[in-house]
Scaffold this motif. Sequence first.
Motif, PDB file in Angstrom:
ATOM      1  N   GLY A 142       4.172  -7.769  13.001  1.00  0.00           N
ATOM      2  CA  GLY A 142       5.269  -7.652  11.769  1.00  0.00           C
ATOM      3  C   GLY A 142       6.543  -6.532  12.211  1.00  0.00           C
ATOM      4  O   GLY A 142       6.381  -7.282  13.188  1.00  0.00           O
TER       5      GLY A 142
ATOM      6  N   THR B 276       3.235   0.620   3.268  1.00  0.00           N
ATOM      7  CA  THR B 276       2.834  -0.308   4.380  1.00  0.00           C
ATOM      8  C   THR B 276       2.660  -1.260   3.538  1.00  0.00           C
ATOM      9  O   THR B 276       2.146  -1.563   2.828  1.00  0.00           O
TER      10      THR B 276
ATOM     11  N   GLU C  17       6.744  -2.857   8.002  1.00  0.00           N
ATOM     12  CA  GLU C  17       5.822  -1.634   7.476  1.00  0.00           C
ATOM     13  C   GLU C  17       7.464  -0.498   7.135  1.00  0.00           C
ATOM     14  O   GLU C  17       8.695  -0.690   7.944  1.00  0.00           O
TER      15      GLU C  17
ATOM     16  N   HIS D 192       0.855  -0.395  -0.148  1.00  0.00           N
ATOM     17  CA  HIS D 192      -0.434  -0.169  -0.077  1.00  0.00           C
ATOM     18  C   HIS D 192       1.169   1.248   0.297  1.00  0.00           C
ATOM     19  O   HIS D 192       1.766   1.310   0.571  1.00  0.00           O
TER      20      HIS D 192
ATOM     21  N   GLU E 182       1.862  -6.061   2.961  1.00  0.00           N
ATOM     22  CA  GLU E 182       1.100  -7.133   3.870  1.00  0.00           C
ATOM     23  C   GLU E 182       1.748  -8.573   3.201  1.00  0.00           C
ATOM     24  O   GLU E 182       1.827  -8.616   2.337  1.00  0.00           O
TER      25      GLU E 182
ATOM     26  N   ARG F  95      -2.966   1.448   8.145  1.00  0.00           N
ATOM     27  CA  ARG F  95      -2.052   1.386   9.182  1.00  0.00           C
ATOM     28  C   ARG F  95      -2.634   1.068  10.387  1.00  0.00           C
ATOM     29  O   ARG F  95      -2.886   0.148  11.164  1.00  0.00           O
TER      30      ARG F  95
ATOM     31  N   LEU G 128      -3.774  -2.390  10.156  1.00  0.00           N
ATOM     32  CA  LEU G 128      -3.725  -3.513  10.333  1.00  0.00           C
ATOM     33  C   LEU G 128      -2.840  -3.780  11.857  1.00  0.00           C
ATOM     34  O   LEU G 128      -1.272  -4.526  12.331  1.00  0.00           O
TER      35      LEU G 128
ATOM     36  N   GLY H 256       0.640 -13.036   6.396  1.00  0.00           N
ATOM     37  CA  GLY H 256      -0.394 -12.738   7.422  1.00  0.00           C
ATOM     38  C   GLY H 256       0.926 -11.549   8.370  1.00  0.00           C
ATOM     39  O   GLY H 256       0.289 -11.647   9.642  1.00  0.00           O
ATOM     40  N   TYR H 257       1.489 -11.001   8.052  1.00  0.00           N
ATOM     41  CA  TYR H 257       2.524  -9.953   8.687  1.00  0.00           C
ATOM     42  C   TYR H 257       2.671  -8.677   8.120  1.00  0.00           C
ATOM     43  O   TYR H 257       1.963  -8.445   6.597  1.00  0.00           O
ATOM     44  N   VAL H 258       2.389  -7.175   8.835  1.00  0.00           N
ATOM     45  CA  VAL H 258       2.868  -6.335   7.703  1.00  0.00           C
ATOM     46  C   VAL H 258       4.237  -5.682   7.868  1.00  0.00           C
ATOM     47  O   VAL H 258       5.182  -6.639   9.360  1.00  0.00           O
TER      48      VAL H 258
END
Length: 159
Positions: free
Chosen positions: A116, A87, A96, A39, A89, A73, A76, A92-94
Motif C-alpha cells: 500500500g 488505516t 495509511e 479504521h 483498506e 496495522r 495488514l 486489496g491495498y492499505v
Amino acid sequence: MTPSSSAKLRLSRRMVCGCILGIALAPLPLRAAAGVLVHKDPSCGCCGAWAKHLGEAGFSVKVEETSGLNAIRNRLGVPSDLAACHTAEIAGYVVEGHVPVAAINRLLAERPEAAGIAVPGMPQGSPGMSGKPQKYSVVLFGPHGRRTYMEFIGSDEVG
C-alpha cells in the motif's frame, strides 16, 4: 419503418453508446465504485475529515471505529514507522494516514506490486488536517521495500 421512428432508433443507440462511453471514461473511483474501509480511533476528528475527503471524490466510504488500530496495522503489514492516525483498506491495498485522493487514484490505476501507500504522521494541511500546508511524501511500501511514490503540499502534487 417511418423516418421519424428511424430517427428515434438512432437517437436511442447514440444514447446507449454515449452512456457506455461515459462509464468507461469515468474516473476510476466512480467507475469501479471503489469501496474504502477506514479504521479509526473513535475520538479522532481528523480521520473523519479524511474519510469525507474520499467520499467527496466519489469513493464509497465505510468507517469502522476501533481502539485496536495497532492490531489492524500488524495484520495488514503496515511498518510501525509509517503509522499515522488511521488505516484504510481499498481494492486489496492499505492506505495509511492522510493520503490525498490523487495518490490513491494513481495506486489504483497502476496497481503496483505493493502492500500500500502511507503518509506517516499527520502533516499540516494534508487532506483532513488543518494548518498551513507543508511538503510531505506518500510512501509506497511492500515486499520489495519502500520508496517515495509522490510528494504533495496540501492536496497539490509537487515535484
